[in-house]
Design an enzyme around this catalytic site. Sequence first.
Site, PDB file in Angstrom:
ATOM      1  CD  GLU A  40      -2.872   0.051   2.575  1.00 14.04           C
ATOM      2  OE1 GLU A  40      -3.109   1.160   3.564  1.00 14.04           O
ATOM      3  OE2 GLU A  40      -2.769  -0.954   2.733  1.00 14.04           O
ATOM      4  NE  ARG A 266       3.003  -7.291  10.472  1.00 14.05           N
ATOM      5  CZ  ARG A 266       2.362  -7.138   9.785  1.00 14.05           C
ATOM      6  NH1 ARG A 266       0.700  -8.132   9.264  1.00 14.05           N
ATOM      7  NH2 ARG A 266       2.923  -5.726   9.140  1.00 14.05           N
ATOM      8  CE  LYS A 276       3.014  -0.159   4.788  1.00 18.19           C
ATOM      9  NZ  LYS A 276       1.852  -0.159   4.098  1.00 18.19           N
TER      10      LYS A 276
HETATM   11  P1  ATP Z   1       1.307  -1.910   8.085  1.00 22.14           P
HETATM   12  O1  ATP Z   1       0.301  -2.368   8.647  1.00 22.14           O
HETATM   13  O2  ATP Z   1       2.866  -1.166   9.372  1.00 22.14           O
HETATM   14  O3  ATP Z   1       1.388  -0.524   7.814  1.00 22.14           O
HETATM   15  P2  ATP Z   1       1.320  -3.079   5.559  1.00 22.14           P
HETATM   16  O4  ATP Z   1       0.968  -4.481   5.846  1.00 22.14           O
HETATM   17  O5  ATP Z   1      -0.490  -2.605   6.129  1.00 22.14           O
HETATM   18  O6  ATP Z   1       1.866  -2.772   7.267  1.00 22.14           O
HETATM   19  P3  ATP Z   1       1.242  -2.998   3.146  1.00 22.14           P
HETATM   20  O7  ATP Z   1       1.843  -2.426   2.611  1.00 22.14           O
HETATM   21  O8  ATP Z   1       0.310  -3.216   2.919  1.00 22.14           O
HETATM   22  O9  ATP Z   1       1.659  -3.404   4.111  1.00 22.14           O
HETATM   23  O10 ATP Z   1       2.228  -4.851   2.564  1.00 22.14           O
HETATM   24  C1  ATP Z   1       3.054  -5.163   2.156  1.00 22.14           C
HETATM   25  C2  ATP Z   1       3.006  -6.400   1.932  1.00 22.14           C
HETATM   26  O11 ATP Z   1       4.319  -6.681   3.105  1.00 22.14           O
HETATM   27  C3  ATP Z   1       1.913  -6.947   2.293  1.00 22.14           C
HETATM   28  O12 ATP Z   1       1.916  -8.514   2.099  1.00 22.14           O
HETATM   29  C4  ATP Z   1       2.229  -7.797   3.840  1.00 22.14           C
HETATM   30  O13 ATP Z   1       1.418  -8.691   4.346  1.00 22.14           O
HETATM   31  C5  ATP Z   1       3.361  -7.768   3.937  1.00 22.14           C
HETATM   32  N1  ATP Z   1       4.435  -7.299   5.641  1.00 22.14           N
HETATM   33  C6  ATP Z   1       4.308  -6.224   5.657  1.00 22.14           C
HETATM   34  N2  ATP Z   1       4.361  -6.421   6.924  1.00 22.14           N
HETATM   35  C7  ATP Z   1       5.119  -7.313   7.502  1.00 22.14           C
HETATM   36  C8  ATP Z   1       6.094  -7.705   7.993  1.00 22.14           C
HETATM   37  N3  ATP Z   1       6.433  -8.043   9.160  1.00 22.14           N
HETATM   38  N4  ATP Z   1       6.382  -9.601   7.680  1.00 22.14           N
HETATM   39  C9  ATP Z   1       6.259 -10.223   6.360  1.00 22.14           C
HETATM   40  N5  ATP Z   1       5.724  -9.601   5.648  1.00 22.14           N
HETATM   41  C10 ATP Z   1       4.961  -8.128   5.792  1.00 22.14           C
HETATM   42 MG    MG Z   2      -1.973  -3.956   4.662  1.00 22.55          MG
END
Ligand code: ATP
Ligand code: MG
Length: 568
Positions: A40, A266, A276
């Site tokens: 995102e 994760r 984030k």
């Molecule tokens: P946040 O919740 O901190 O905003 P997010 O998971 O919503 O992070 P995205 O941009 O949606 O962020 O994530 C892109 C991809 O990275 C998704 O497939 C997500 O599952 C993966 N991802 C995010 N954080 C992690 C993590 N800590 N470990 C492994 N994969 C991750």
């Molecule tokens: Mg997300």
Amino acid sequence: MTETKTPEVASSNFIETEINADIAKNVYTDNRVHTRFPPEPNGYLHIGHAKSICLNFGLGEKYQGKTNLRFDDTNPTKEDVEYVESIEEDVHWLGFHWDGEVRFASDYFPQMYEYAVQLIREGKAYVDDLSGDEIREYRGDFNTPGKESPYRNRPIEENLRLFEEMKEGRYADGEKVLRAKIDMASPNLVMRDPVLYRILHVPHHRTGDTWCIYPMYDFAHPVSDAIERITHSVCTLEFEAHRPLYNWVLESWSDPEHPRQIEFARLNVTTMITSKRKLRRLVEEHIVSGWDDPRMPTISGIRRRGYTPEALRDFCDRIGVAKNDSLVDISLLEFCIREDLKNKAPRLMTVLDPLKITLVNYPEGQTEELPIANNQDAPDMGERMVPFSRELYIERADFMEEPVKKFFRLAPGREVRLRNAYIIRCEEVVKDENGEIIELKCTYDPDSKSGSPGSNRKVKGVVHWVERHTAVPVEARLYDYLFPEDDTDDGRDFVEKANPDSLVVKQAVAEPAILDYPVGTRFQFIRQGYFVIDPDTTEEHLVVNRIVGLRDTWAKLQKQKEKEKQAK
Ligand code: ATP
Ligand code: MG
């Protein structure tokens, strides 16, 4: 049997085992493997995303398949082009290449709309007039089944008309939503008629004012995957409960080769925050200097800190893919960068906290050039000439006026070897009017030059040094962890736990060879750790970041674990 180009891969984790099973069953045409990384664009990527990138692009490479980079830009309120650019840069820096052009979920808005209309026609979606609060209330919870909305059984024609009117902007935000018609009594709350579309009168950074209805993630994601003909949609564990919905959304999709969702845990790393939202607070509240502050767990911060993509990829490989949430020790990441730089970074002498010494028996005005290997463990890296003269700097901590037990470095009347040079003896301590030591007067042993026959003489301590007149002033930024290693929730706001001493700046001196290297060069500073030349460097002002110290706490941790195992 058709010839396929998909290689047989020995599975090294449960996701590969799943993919291999699909290949064995010929689930996808030509046994193709097509993954995607779907960030995102609402912030900078962090180390958890690096894991996801390595996993998705790694699968693409391993199976000679493809991997898309797709921005999941379905929420116009939080997104920005700045983030899009940084994310592309991060993926490239890690060394991966996406298939074709960068993709945007927003490019599929027309197809998503069409598909939603199809679901309405099939009686699988309806327009609801309940407010957000009412929808939540009607949903029930784990113990209470949900209640059906009074609008649930609207005729299809009416739903089609209302949905079109939603699109045309006839309603205000929140006035209506499009919901899936699934099961309000489902034990899985996600399946209790989830919202598919909402009204948002907000311009989008790509589609502008074209749309005032936006698809929800749970609808947009499977449809985007299906449009791109993704085979394996790998995501994190929090989406496990959404998998039935993912599959439900695609039931009416015309292409029979549906993508399948596979979840993994994760990544969490000690001392690092991987949210984030929290990272944004660190930037906005000026706890750090920006998204790429070298203390940040963002990929851009890690890059600026001096980490190599190789080290980060190695780290992601070593931690593997878990099904349960895991917390990885930061010392493993540090181990990986040391492993990577050990034989490729030039080693220089730099004094972080300089104390002047004068060799009183060394001829005034004389300088000699000592040949010193650039990296003792990598002879191919050659040698350089290092100036040596009567006036030098050593590390303040390498001298003790009243040496404690087991201190084998310099002290009054004691000898020490200047690394790759001569043995010196401290003859006199010079202090200023405040009693602070400002200089040591020493003698050197002319027969003790390293490499010469006399150099066999052994002394206990060896210290690094820098010649005074050619010394290059360097601002050395030494970083400590931003958050505690053992970060238990004590009720405090996380920002309050930020380490106020996580950045210490030293006015250091380096040997002149440092001037031969451009910004971004990584070094080992002998006895001090690995450093990188920071982009803040100017013609007049050299700035370096300490990437990591030299002590391997990971190996220590492993030994400790071994011991504990044996003791059991
Ligand atoms: P946040 O919740 O901190 O905003 P997010 O998971 O919503 O992070 P995205 O941009 O949606 O962020 O994530 C892109 C991809 O990275 C998704 O497939 C997500 O599952 C993966 N991802 C995010 N954080 C992690 C993590 N800590 N470990 C492994 N994969 C991750
Ligand atoms: Mg997300």
